[in-house]
Design a protein around this motif. Structure first.
Motif, PDB file in Angstrom:
ATOM      1  N   VAL A  46       0.840  -1.201   0.000  1.00 31.86           N
ATOM      2  CA  VAL A  46       0.000   0.000   0.000  1.00 31.86           C
ATOM      3  C   VAL A  46       0.875   1.251   0.000  1.00 31.86           C
ATOM      4  N   VAL A  77      -5.118   2.582  -3.714  1.00 29.12           N
ATOM      5  CA  VAL A  77      -5.178   1.581  -2.644  1.00 29.12           C
ATOM      6  C   VAL A  77      -5.876   0.321  -3.133  1.00 29.12           C
ATOM      7  N   LEU A  81      -4.962  -3.677  -2.379  1.00 27.14           N
ATOM      8  CA  LEU A  81      -5.628  -4.172  -1.179  1.00 27.14           C
ATOM      9  C   LEU A  81      -6.679  -5.203  -1.580  1.00 27.14           C
TER      10      LEU A  81
END
Length: 233
Positions: A46, A77, A81
């Motif tokens: 990240v 992100v 993620l």
């Protein structure tokens, strides 16, 4: 006292009203760790996506977060993620950003009072969300100083598009050339130039003087130097 150079000043927020690293770097490290939920490798992924050095707890100068919108950050992100979607991350990031601890670049209330006494109309245009911007101005006790405020989600667009800057000029009934756009990034300066405004860079963000100088009418150490610049012949 009246300002010679302009009738209005439009400020960027992060890196301009508030010191960028002092406000956002430690906060970003906390948010990254929260998103990664204890997974050190994921936290590094990240951080890399956001152009952030976890060891130094500091954004790289070319980080896309510096001038990006919440949607752009959410999209970055979401690329790393697992299971995350930008559409859900965006409001979460905006809400978290509204809670960020603030580090004013200079004592803001007396500066805004001085600028108002000079007869200037004041505004804020940030690529942050309107929610966070209003929360930050309220927390700094300067919201009443501004005639106009917008975020990237306020319906006017986002920098470097000049549209939100021109919306401010219309709101205060001034020609763009009578407005000074003040910011710490090239997005701010490019938007100001495209809008036909005067542009001033400040060094309270990640950019250095040699980054900003070719694109600005002046580069100042911080916004505390604005009154002198505005009244200089």
């Amino acid at each position: 006292m009246s300002a010679r150079r302009a009738g209005a000043v439009l400020f960027d927020k992060d890196g301009t009203l508030f010191g960028f690293h002092a406000t956002w770097s430690a906060f970003a490290a906390e948010v990254i760790e929260e998103l990664a939920a204890g997974d050190a490798a994921l936290a590094q992924s990240v951080a890399r996506a956001l152009g952030f050095d976890l060891a130094e707890r500091r954004f790289h100068r070319d980080s896309p977060v510096i001038a990006g919108t919440n949607r752009e950050v959410a999209e970055l992100v979401a690329t790393v993620l697992p299971g995350a979607e930008a559409v859900a991350l965006e409001p979460w990031l905006a809400a978290r950003a509204a809670e960020a601890p603030l580090a004013p670049a200079v004592p803001l209330a007396p500066l805004m009072e001085r600028l108002r006494e000079m007869g200037l109309r004041l505004g804020v245009m940030t690529n942050d969300s309107e929610l966070a911007a209003r929360a930050h101005l309220l927390a700094a006790e300067i919201e009443a100083a501004f005639d106009w405020m917008a975020g990237a989600d306020s319906g006017h667009g986002a920098k470097p598009d000049p549209a939100p800057l021109l919306a401010f000029a219309r709101a205060v009934a001034l020609e763009p050339a009578q407005v000074v756009m003040v910011g710490d990034s090239l997005h701010d300066l490019h938007a100001g130039r495209a809008a036909g405004m005067q542009v001033v860079g400040v060094l309270t963000g990640p950019a250095e003087a040699n980054d900003l100088a070719p694109h600005a009418d002046a580069v100042l150490p911080d916004i505390g130097h604005l009154p002198a610049w505005l009244t200089r012949g």
